[in-house]
Design a protein around this motif. Structure first.
Motif, PDB file in Angstrom:
ATOM      1  N   UNK A  98      -1.417   6.643  15.712  1.00  0.00           N
ATOM      2  CA  UNK A  98      -1.488   5.653  14.641  1.00  0.00           C
ATOM      3  C   UNK A  98      -0.445   4.559  14.872  1.00  0.00           C
ATOM      4  N   UNK A 141      -4.074  11.289  11.921  1.00  0.00           N
ATOM      5  CA  UNK A 141      -3.272  12.256  12.678  1.00  0.00           C
ATOM      6  C   UNK A 141      -3.891  13.651  12.610  1.00  0.00           C
ATOM      7  N   UNK A 195      -3.640  12.805  -9.740  1.00  0.00           N
ATOM      8  CA  UNK A 195      -2.887  13.226  -8.543  1.00  0.00           C
ATOM      9  C   UNK A 195      -3.813  13.944  -7.564  1.00  0.00           C
ATOM     10  N   UNK A 196      -4.627  14.803  -8.113  1.00  0.00           N
ATOM     11  CA  UNK A 196      -5.639  15.481  -7.291  1.00  0.00           C
ATOM     12  C   UNK A 196      -6.539  14.437  -6.607  1.00  0.00           C
ATOM     13  N   UNK A 243       0.842  -1.184   0.000  1.00  0.00           N
ATOM     14  CA  UNK A 243       0.000   0.000   0.000  1.00  0.00           C
ATOM     15  C   UNK A 243       0.877   1.234   0.000  1.00  0.00           C
ATOM     16  N   UNK A 244       0.533   2.216  -0.775  1.00  0.00           N
ATOM     17  CA  UNK A 244       1.215   3.504  -0.713  1.00  0.00           C
ATOM     18  C   UNK A 244       0.190   4.568  -0.327  1.00  0.00           C
ATOM     19  N   UNK A 245      -0.788   4.825  -1.223  1.00  0.00           N
ATOM     20  CA  UNK A 245      -1.772   5.878  -0.992  1.00  0.00           C
ATOM     21  C   UNK A 245      -2.596   5.622   0.260  1.00  0.00           C
ATOM     22  N   UNK A 296      -1.981   3.662   2.805  1.00  0.00           N
ATOM     23  CA  UNK A 296      -1.116   3.684   3.981  1.00  0.00           C
ATOM     24  C   UNK A 296      -0.891   5.126   4.455  1.00  0.00           C
ATOM     25  N   UNK A 297      -0.425   5.961   3.550  1.00  0.00           N
ATOM     26  CA  UNK A 297      -0.044   7.314   3.952  1.00  0.00           C
ATOM     27  C   UNK A 297      -1.260   8.215   4.176  1.00  0.00           C
ATOM     28  N   UNK A 298      -2.270   8.097   3.321  1.00  0.00           N
ATOM     29  CA  UNK A 298      -3.407   9.022   3.436  1.00  0.00           C
ATOM     30  C   UNK A 298      -4.240   8.717   4.675  1.00  0.00           C
ATOM     31  N   UNK A 318      -7.714  11.339  -1.145  1.00  0.00           N
ATOM     32  CA  UNK A 318      -7.791  10.180  -0.245  1.00  0.00           C
ATOM     33  C   UNK A 318      -7.745  10.614   1.223  1.00  0.00           C
ATOM     34  N   UNK A 328      -3.087   7.284   7.457  1.00  0.00           N
ATOM     35  CA  UNK A 328      -2.276   7.727   8.593  1.00  0.00           C
ATOM     36  C   UNK A 328      -2.408   9.239   8.772  1.00  0.00           C
ATOM     37  N   UNK A 329      -2.281   9.952   7.647  1.00  0.00           N
ATOM     38  CA  UNK A 329      -2.379  11.416   7.697  1.00  0.00           C
ATOM     39  C   UNK A 329      -3.747  11.849   8.209  1.00  0.00           C
ATOM     40  N   UNK A 341      -5.786  11.333  -5.898  1.00  0.00           N
ATOM     41  CA  UNK A 341      -5.035  10.673  -4.827  1.00  0.00           C
ATOM     42  C   UNK A 341      -4.930  11.571  -3.599  1.00  0.00           C
ATOM     43  N   UNK A 342      -4.778  12.867  -3.830  1.00  0.00           N
ATOM     44  CA  UNK A 342      -4.727  13.810  -2.708  1.00  0.00           C
ATOM     45  C   UNK A 342      -6.024  13.780  -1.901  1.00  0.00           C
TER      46      UNK A 342
END
Lengths: 334, 334, 334
Positions: free
Chosen positions: B83, B77, B312-313, B65-67, B69-71, B318, B73-74, B315-316
């Motif tokens: 987390x 937070x 990209x938008x 996972x990339x998106x 995982x990070x989105x 997410x 978590x973000x 993905x943002x």
């Protein structure tokens, strides 16, 4: 969030003990006080959040972990600490532990540097490292954790070492304290079968803690599975599992490999599996296990899924045990 | 930081919905409200930071996972949560999911214990688990995520399961809401070629959400790539990609393996790749994809690098979708 | 915790420099100011905690890391930032870096998307990526880190790239500043033997920084180990290690593979190992190394364990160097 204006609610004026390391029960100045501290943390998980402010704990894993990984992280965060988790071998470098080694093999860094460097970044360091199960002398010398103690220059918290798992044992004692229905319950550590050769750390440590706790402690296992004498101590030991179970208040099941024929599986008799029939011999005993557990190999589904199984509650207590210990370590480095 | 003295700015007095789990669109009590909540979070990312104070989310990954995982978590937070991220198989133990299994193989822990234990440490649990693509019945029973629901005792947030990816679909709907230029845009889900057999989770889920959203929804794919009927529902389906693209406002490209010949690649015709020529058939459509995307296999560089590409938008977004969902889950467990 | 009511104690009214990226010494507008900033952070680690509030740093590792991983995380947290760490290949997807690639191989995602997406979630992105050591032109083009610069849309912090390790070099300069006993000390970078072919990043970068610092800089290595001219610059270079050591105030040992015969080990003469005898030729020099170090291959135990070894202190300074850099990057994006 912090409590600069007053004492936190959970502050116990009697509690003055602190710990500079937590590798075994021998590091605990006041066992009963530590159990009570864990129960206080459970009642008020964020009452000491100020203690860890601006402090960092590093959690180093040389081996797999679920409960220890998450519960220790949670405990440290409840105490206001920052947490840095590292799977040592996967994330960084293979470590050399031999003194004087000519490092021309596949180990890129000596523990002398690694431990000291991590000590530059962390106020407390937790280390998980399993035994080889090949070299008894090496394993029982606790080379890995002891080299961290020697070189890190920071308090070391065992997250399970070659021969002990003290956070688990404290958790177990806390759980027994919560569930006991008499002042001095009968606690039985029973060996159970398994398909893999497992460390002796959990039973060693459990025995070490039960031997100093106020319980009637019995160990039962097949012949040849005797724990190292420094751990079994004065505990009653019997090869008769049924006899051991009679009247027990707590059954603590665990597989371990042989200490005598070191690291070997010398018995896999399924008759040692914990079943409903065996539990019926007890005094309505609670069933405990450190987890992970192999269902229907170590213990039957019917036991694990019965109301007398307290394994999940036990795992939940890992947080409060870790929190009590880390609190005392934070007190030591203030 | 927290807002104990007053209502946070983003508080919507109409918003009373909350969610005890988020596995599919069926868990959403108010779809339009959830989309609006995501857009509000985007405007004011820290306005609800008080909601997650002293709460912990565990993010469990059985797969890459990339998106997500990070989105996620973000998002957590931003909402003030702690987390804990775990790559389940690498960090802890192989899990058994079969009921009644005699665990003498290579699985060290049953999900019954693992889920319940993680539930002791986390207030919300996110789970990512891909399908086997071998056993359709098993995959479509959603064994993994459903056992977490059954045993964890905590709200479960899907981070993509065997058959659905609801955080992605909510994101997609939010993105369409932002970019649409008419009340009821034409949205086209198009199959595209790929070199590996991929799950049906994203197209299933996208179809499920579009079918209840206020859009004109069309699915196009080669014969044999029909989605399971419970997902395609009443959507228009055509094997003629060009026809589907005509007048489209949004092109949503994705490869998936066959549902009928389960998990198989039965077509790899490069003519299905999304090209500038095909985009010219549309109503100046925006190009969407959940990512990761194979450039020049699924879609040409010229399309991905054009101003009409909003991947990209997307993905943002997410982050804001996850934040809206977690907010409603936090509301449910207050 | 934050300092909205007044200036933080460490605020330096003269410090107005800020950095939009940190890939090499060329990104530093005021080298001496940056060194002083690191020393100020060391004195007051939490004085700028307000600067990173509600900011997130992503730390992406394509390769192993211990010091960089932990010290950068610590530095960012000291500055009040949230930290998301990702082992790119293990946690997410294999990345494609070739422009125009037809992605039908084993790379699932192009850096164009990956970098841009991570840029949606992070305010600053740190990237570690080692060279191939097979393709000199590719490595020296800094393809990986430069594509992150190009596509992420966020400030990029090098956590060691193919040809440079600027956080290490800044640390080294800070450490020399602390230990020097004369205004212009003699600093010697010496090649040392190793069993594996290693990158040139650390010696390249060290040379680049020493060449602009106020030191008398000498490089010594066997014939054939010349660094790329753009890095060695005007430094004195000698094949005579003993001559180089004479009168040195700092010995900085490091192995690297050949630049000329790219990525090859063309010499493994143990006579180049740093020993007590060689250290005796110096002006009581301090011994430095970036770590990890192969004991008794690169340098003898007797040197590493002597009072003149400052490698642990040097590693500790990684936090303050990173903190100074991230502070200036935060200033740039305010």
């Amino acid at each position: 969030m912090s409590t600069e204006n007053g004492k936190p609610k959970t502050e116990n004026p009697q509690l003055i003990s602190s710990m500079k390391q937590f590798l075994s029960v021998h590091d605990v100045p006041d066992l009963s006080g530590l159990v009570q501290e864990a129960l206080r943390q459970k009642q008020n998980p964020f009452g000491d959040e100020h203690l860890g402010h601006h402090k960092t704990i590093g959690l180093l894993f040389f081996n797999s972990s679920l409960r220890t990984r998450l519960s220790t992280q949670k405990a440290a965060e409840n105490l206001g600490m920052k947490v840095m988790v590292m799977n040592v071998t996967a994330d960084s470098w293979g470590l050399e532990f031999e003194d004087g080694a000519i490092m021309n093999g596949n180990k890129a860094e000596h523990v002398k540097e690694a431990a000291a460097v991590i000590g530059q970044y962390c106020d407390i360091i937790g280390v998980r490292s399993f035994p080889t199960l090949n070299d008894r002398e090496k394993d029982y010398s606790e080379e890995v954790v002891n080299q961290f103690v020697k070189y890190a220059g920071r308090p070391i918290l065992s997250l399970e070492s070659s021969t002990r798992h003290p956070l688990q044992s404290l958790t177990d004692l806390v759980t027994i304290e919560e569930y006991k229905t008499k002042p001095r319950p009968k606690v039985v550590l029973t060996w159970a079968p398994h398909v893999k050769a497992l460390p002796q750390a959990v039973p060693n440590s459990f025995a070490e803690w039960m031997n100093v706790a106020d319980v009637d402690f019995v160990i039962t296992h097949p012949e040849g599975y005797e724990l190292a004498p420094q751990f079994s101590g004065n505990a009653k030991v019997t090869y008769n599992q049924n006899e051991a179970f009679e009247g027990a208040d707590f059954i603590y099941a665990k597989n371990w490999s042989s200490y005598r024929e070191y690291g070997k599986i010398i018995n896999s008799d399924p008759a040692w599996r914990v079943t409903t029939e065996k539990m019926a011999l007890t005094n309505d005993a609670k069933f405990m296990h450190c987890l992970p557990v192999r269902r229907n190999v170590v213990v039957d589904d019917a036991v694990l899924d019965s109301p007398n199984s307290i394994v999940i509650h036990e795992a939940g207590n890992r947080v409060w045990a870790a929190q009590a210990v880390i609190k005392q370590m934070l007190t030591a480095i203030r």
